[in-house]
Design a protein around this motif. Sequence first.
Motif, short mmCIF file in Angstrom:
data_model
loop_
_atom_site.label_atom_id
_atom_site.label_comp_id
_atom_site.label_asym_id
_atom_site.label_seq_id
_atom_site.Cartn_x
_atom_site.Cartn_y
_atom_site.Cartn_z
N CYS A 97 4.72 74.81 0.82
CA CYS A 97 5.52 74.29 -0.28
C CYS A 97 4.93 72.95 -0.77
CB CYS A 97 6.97 74.09 0.17
SG CYS A 97 8.13 73.67 -1.13
N GLY A 98 4.54 72.11 0.20
CA GLY A 98 3.93 70.83 -0.17
C GLY A 98 2.64 71.03 -0.93
N THR A 99 1.84 72.01 -0.49
CA THR A 99 0.57 72.30 -1.16
C THR A 99 0.81 72.82 -2.58
OG1 THR A 99 -0.45 72.85 0.97
CG2 THR A 99 -1.54 73.66 -1.02
N GLN A 100 1.79 73.72 -2.72
CA GLN A 100 2.09 74.26 -4.05
C GLN A 100 2.56 73.15 -4.98
OE1 GLN A 100 5.64 76.77 -4.84
NE2 GLN A 100 4.20 78.28 -5.68
N LEU A 101 3.45 72.28 -4.49
CA LEU A 101 3.95 71.17 -5.30
C LEU A 101 2.82 70.25 -5.72
CD1 LEU A 101 6.52 69.65 -6.39
CD2 LEU A 101 6.41 68.29 -4.31
N PHE A 102 1.91 69.94 -4.78
CA PHE A 102 0.78 69.06 -5.07
C PHE A 102 -0.10 69.62 -6.18
CE2 PHE A 102 -3.79 68.40 -4.15
CZ PHE A 102 -3.89 67.07 -4.52
N PHE A 104 0.60 72.11 -8.33
CA PHE A 104 1.37 72.29 -9.56
C PHE A 104 1.44 70.99 -10.35
CE2 PHE A 104 5.71 71.40 -11.18
CZ PHE A 104 5.62 72.09 -12.38
N LEU A 105 1.86 69.89 -9.68
CA LEU A 105 1.96 68.60 -10.35
C LEU A 105 0.59 68.09 -10.78
CD1 LEU A 105 4.62 66.60 -8.28
CD2 LEU A 105 4.86 67.54 -10.57
N GLY A 106 -0.41 68.30 -9.94
CA GLY A 106 -1.76 67.82 -10.27
C GLY A 106 -2.27 68.41 -11.56
N PHE A 107 -2.18 69.74 -11.68
CA PHE A 107 -2.66 70.39 -12.90
C PHE A 107 -1.75 70.08 -14.09
CE2 PHE A 107 -4.82 73.29 -9.80
CZ PHE A 107 -6.11 73.03 -10.22
N ALA A 108 -0.44 69.99 -13.86
CA ALA A 108 0.50 69.70 -14.94
C ALA A 108 0.24 68.31 -15.54
CB ALA A 108 1.94 69.79 -14.44
N ILE A 109 0.07 67.30 -14.67
CA ILE A 109 -0.19 65.94 -15.15
C ILE A 109 -1.55 65.88 -15.82
CG2 ILE A 109 -0.50 63.53 -14.46
CD1 ILE A 109 1.47 64.09 -12.14
N THR A 110 -2.54 66.54 -15.23
CA THR A 110 -3.88 66.58 -15.83
C THR A 110 -3.84 67.15 -17.24
OG1 THR A 110 -4.98 66.77 -13.67
CG2 THR A 110 -6.20 67.54 -15.59
N ASN A 111 -3.06 68.22 -17.43
CA ASN A 111 -2.95 68.83 -18.75
C ASN A 111 -2.34 67.87 -19.76
OD1 ASN A 111 -3.99 71.15 -17.62
ND2 ASN A 111 -2.02 72.17 -17.41
N CYS A 112 -1.29 67.15 -19.34
CA CYS A 112 -0.65 66.18 -20.25
C CYS A 112 -1.64 65.09 -20.66
CB CYS A 112 0.56 65.54 -19.56
SG CYS A 112 1.99 66.63 -19.42
N SER A 154 -4.02 62.09 -8.20
CA SER A 154 -3.58 60.92 -7.43
C SER A 154 -2.07 60.75 -7.55
CB SER A 154 -4.29 59.66 -7.93
OG SER A 154 -5.68 59.73 -7.70
N LEU A 155 -1.56 60.85 -8.77
CA LEU A 155 -0.11 60.75 -8.97
C LEU A 155 0.61 61.90 -8.27
CD1 LEU A 155 0.09 59.77 -12.77
CD2 LEU A 155 0.56 58.30 -10.80
N SER A 156 0.01 63.08 -8.32
CA SER A 156 0.59 64.24 -7.64
C SER A 156 0.65 64.03 -6.14
CB SER A 156 -0.24 65.48 -7.97
OG SER A 156 0.17 66.59 -7.19
N LEU A 157 -0.41 63.47 -5.57
CA LEU A 157 -0.45 63.23 -4.13
C LEU A 157 0.63 62.24 -3.71
CD1 LEU A 157 -1.87 63.69 -1.41
CD2 LEU A 157 -3.42 61.80 -2.01
N VAL A 158 0.79 61.17 -4.48
CA VAL A 158 1.82 60.18 -4.18
C VAL A 158 3.20 60.82 -4.19
CG1 VAL A 158 2.98 58.09 -5.04
CG2 VAL A 158 0.48 58.22 -5.02
N GLN A 159 3.47 61.64 -5.22
CA GLN A 159 4.78 62.29 -5.33
C GLN A 159 5.00 63.27 -4.18
OE1 GLN A 159 7.44 62.80 -8.56
NE2 GLN A 159 8.09 62.48 -6.46
N ALA A 160 4.01 64.09 -3.87
CA ALA A 160 4.16 65.10 -2.81
C ALA A 160 4.37 64.45 -1.44
CB ALA A 160 2.93 66.01 -2.79
N PHE A 176 12.10 79.40 -8.34
CA PHE A 176 11.12 80.41 -7.97
C PHE A 176 9.79 79.78 -7.53
CE2 PHE A 176 11.04 79.93 -12.60
CZ PHE A 176 9.69 79.70 -12.86
N PHE A 177 9.72 78.46 -7.46
CA PHE A 177 8.56 77.77 -6.89
C PHE A 177 8.99 76.38 -6.45
CE2 PHE A 177 8.44 76.32 -11.24
CZ PHE A 177 7.89 75.04 -11.20
N CYS A 178 8.09 75.67 -5.77
CA CYS A 178 8.41 74.34 -5.24
C CYS A 178 8.23 73.28 -6.33
CB CYS A 178 7.53 74.03 -4.04
SG CYS A 178 7.88 75.08 -2.62
#
Length: 310
Positions: A97-102, A104-112, A154-160, A176-178
């Motif tokens: 779950c931690g890996t999925q969250l990391f 997910f957030l990493g690619f989401a923030i990168t896209n923004c 980096s932001l994703s890692l801090v959050q996770a 349906f996901f973390c």
Amino acid sequence: MKRANHTEVREFVFQGFSNFQEHQLTLFVVFLSLYILTLTGNAIIVTIIRIDHHLHTPMYFFLSILSTSETFYSLVIIPRMLSSLVGLSQSISLEGCGTQLFFFLGFAITNCLLLAVMGYDRYVAICNPLRYSVVMNWRVCGMLASSVCVTGFSLSLVQAVAIFRLPFCHSLIEHFFCDVRPVLDLACVTPMINDILTLIISLLAITAPATFLFITYVLIISTILKIASAAGRKKTFATCASHLTVVIIHYGCASIAYFKPKSENTKDQDQLISVTYTVITPLLNPVVYSLRNKEVQDALRRVMGRKSLP
């Protein structure tokens, strides 16, 4: 805060789409179809940009990175979601779950952040065209792309790390996901620092680039309006219309998901919003850039051995 007595949770179970039990097969077919279109469309975009030398420009360099990032973004979530719809395992380990969250957030923030960089590229091209080749040289493009990816993860890692250092008292993820909020809801305690951190990361990942893009497009549109001929204005605006369309939908979905009050929507409504930004949004790039972008359409025709329309 004082921790309450709890049994340490090492595995989570997704609620998934259990409220739509009778429609799960239909949802599987729909989501699988959209997923295949997403993978195919983004693969075509990346391949066309790589093959056709007419598209070897900063704008399409960033678009190819965005399409690649969107592809991995969907890979993090959709395959597991599809497997749960056909009755396969709906559980996930704490580490998984931690890996999925990391990711997910990493690619989401990168896209923004990539969308903001693409907006800057359009600003320089339209508002300062004589210096475009100097300002947006390949070295700068490489540095911008690298910085965006490093910042996003980096932001994703801090959050996770901040989330998964908490003790968890519940194992049912009502999603349906973390994602951030559903996982935080399972914690025995949620220190204020986590809420503050989530807000800060949301501001850095969504509000800051969205504000930058708003200012950028105000300057772009004011420059376009100064062009004497209507044909010239239309042609210039066409170079950023696809990007603007993706920006509005992308940031609109992200803002609704992460800035709305916690109790504003039901769980079903939250899932619908999540489906929009996890399943629909990754499909936007190939659809919008294929339907609205003449350069990509011409490149497709050239690759397929057809003559470009005049």
